[in-house]
Design a protein around this motif. Structure first.
Motif, short mmCIF file in Angstrom:
data_model
loop_
_atom_site.label_atom_id
_atom_site.label_comp_id
_atom_site.label_asym_id
_atom_site.label_seq_id
_atom_site.Cartn_x
_atom_site.Cartn_y
_atom_site.Cartn_z
N ASP A 60 -42.09 7.96 -68.47
CA ASP A 60 -42.76 6.84 -68.64
C ASP A 60 -41.94 5.90 -68.55
O ASP A 60 -41.73 4.86 -67.90
CB ASP A 60 -44.17 6.50 -69.07
N ILE A 61 -41.62 5.72 -69.71
CA ILE A 61 -40.96 4.18 -70.72
C ILE A 61 -40.28 4.49 -72.33
O ILE A 61 -40.32 5.98 -72.43
CB ILE A 61 -42.16 3.32 -71.15
N LEU A 103 -39.45 3.62 -67.06
CA LEU A 103 -39.22 2.51 -67.27
C LEU A 103 -38.42 1.75 -68.40
O LEU A 103 -38.37 3.30 -68.92
CB LEU A 103 -40.19 1.26 -68.29
N PHE A 104 -37.66 1.34 -68.81
CA PHE A 104 -37.04 1.44 -69.45
C PHE A 104 -36.90 -0.37 -70.52
O PHE A 104 -35.91 -0.79 -69.33
CB PHE A 104 -35.19 1.51 -69.44
N LYS A 105 -36.41 0.05 -71.79
CA LYS A 105 -36.31 -1.58 -72.48
C LYS A 105 -35.45 -1.23 -73.32
O LYS A 105 -35.27 -0.80 -74.41
CB LYS A 105 -37.67 -1.84 -73.50
N PRO A 106 -34.32 -1.73 -72.95
CA PRO A 106 -33.04 -1.61 -73.57
C PRO A 106 -32.69 -2.48 -74.93
O PRO A 106 -32.74 -2.14 -76.38
CB PRO A 106 -31.73 -2.14 -72.95
N ASP A 107 -33.76 -3.85 -75.27
CA ASP A 107 -33.46 -4.17 -76.14
C ASP A 107 -34.35 -3.77 -77.90
O ASP A 107 -34.53 -4.44 -79.03
CB ASP A 107 -34.45 -6.03 -76.44
N ALA A 108 -35.55 -3.05 -77.51
CA ALA A 108 -36.13 -1.88 -77.99
C ALA A 108 -36.14 -0.97 -78.69
O ALA A 108 -36.15 -0.30 -79.98
CB ALA A 108 -37.09 -1.65 -77.20
N ASP A 167 -30.44 8.91 -68.53
CA ASP A 167 -29.73 8.91 -66.89
C ASP A 167 -29.85 7.85 -65.68
O ASP A 167 -29.26 7.85 -65.09
CB ASP A 167 -28.92 10.17 -66.93
N TYR A 168 -31.21 8.17 -66.09
CA TYR A 168 -31.82 7.65 -64.32
C TYR A 168 -32.56 6.66 -65.21
O TYR A 168 -34.18 6.82 -65.89
CB TYR A 168 -32.06 8.27 -63.67
N ILE A 169 -32.41 5.39 -64.45
CA ILE A 169 -34.07 4.02 -65.15
C ILE A 169 -34.12 3.81 -63.35
O ILE A 169 -33.76 3.23 -63.05
CB ILE A 169 -32.91 3.39 -65.25
N GLY A 170 -35.46 3.93 -63.43
CA GLY A 170 -36.45 3.26 -62.19
C GLY A 170 -36.37 1.33 -63.14
O GLY A 170 -35.31 0.96 -61.93
N LEU A 171 -36.74 1.19 -63.79
CA LEU A 171 -36.95 -0.53 -63.81
C LEU A 171 -36.61 -1.01 -65.78
O LEU A 171 -36.91 -0.01 -65.79
CB LEU A 171 -38.37 -0.94 -63.56
#
Length: 180
Positions: free
Chosen positions: A104-105, A133-138, A146-150
């Motif tokens: 999910d995230i 969901l992806f939180k790159p800053d965390a 490999d696959y990111i929705g938002l």
């Protein structure tokens, strides 16, 4: 619904269902293209949070794929514990197979890095990660899905499978915590 309350916290609308579904549909196209001719890929839905994402993604993929479920935990309340607990590990034989984890995230990346390394050590030909969901800053490791929705900021969120102490998973939209 513009705002919701869960226990002692208030959340406001952040990502509407339609935007989530569109992102998942785009991801499904990319995955379908990548796994074409790949034999027998195994999709592993990470419970509990990924159940809505998994259902929508698999509906979009619409194929004869094998699917299983696993459950790991590293959160309590609104923060990570930093320790991965295996509640229900992958029990399907992964040797020689492409495994695609459905999460999910991804925020710190700790849980998924642990799971990916474990599956590779069990003989998976390749392990890929698809996250709604992806939180790159965390991020706290070198993991890149490999696959990111938002891609989203580090706000604490609920809805569309995500929870606050097991509440809020069943909302069709995603809400973010107000005032923190």
């Amino acid at each position: 619904m513009g705002r919701i309350c869960l226990k002692d916290k208030e959340f406001e609308l952040f990502i509407p269902e339609q935007q989530i579904r569109e992102a998942i549909a785009e991801m499904a196209l990319e995955i379908r293209k990548d796994i074409e001719g790949c034999g027998n890929p195994l999709f592993v839905s990470i419970l509990n949070g990924a159940f809505m994402f998994t259902a929508e993604l698999m509906r979009q993929l619409d194929g004869p794929y094998e699917m299983t479920f696993a459950r790991y935990s590293s959160y309590r309340g609104t923060s990570t514990t930093g320790k991965v607990n295996e509640i229900m590990p992958v029990t399907v034989d992964v040797r020689g197979r492409l495994v695609i984890l459905l999460e999910d995230i991804v925020d710190t990346g700790t849980t998924m890095q642990y799971v990916m390394e474990k599956l590779k050590s069990q003989g998976a030909a390749d392990v890929k990660l698809a996250t709604m969901l992806f939180k790159p800053d965390a991020m706290r490791c070198d993991l890149v899905p490999d696959y990111i929705g938002l891609r989203i900021p580090t706000d604490f969120i609920v809805g569309y499978g995500l929870d606050y102490d097991e509440l809020g998973r069943t909302y069709k939209d995603i809400y973010k915590l107000v005032g923190e």
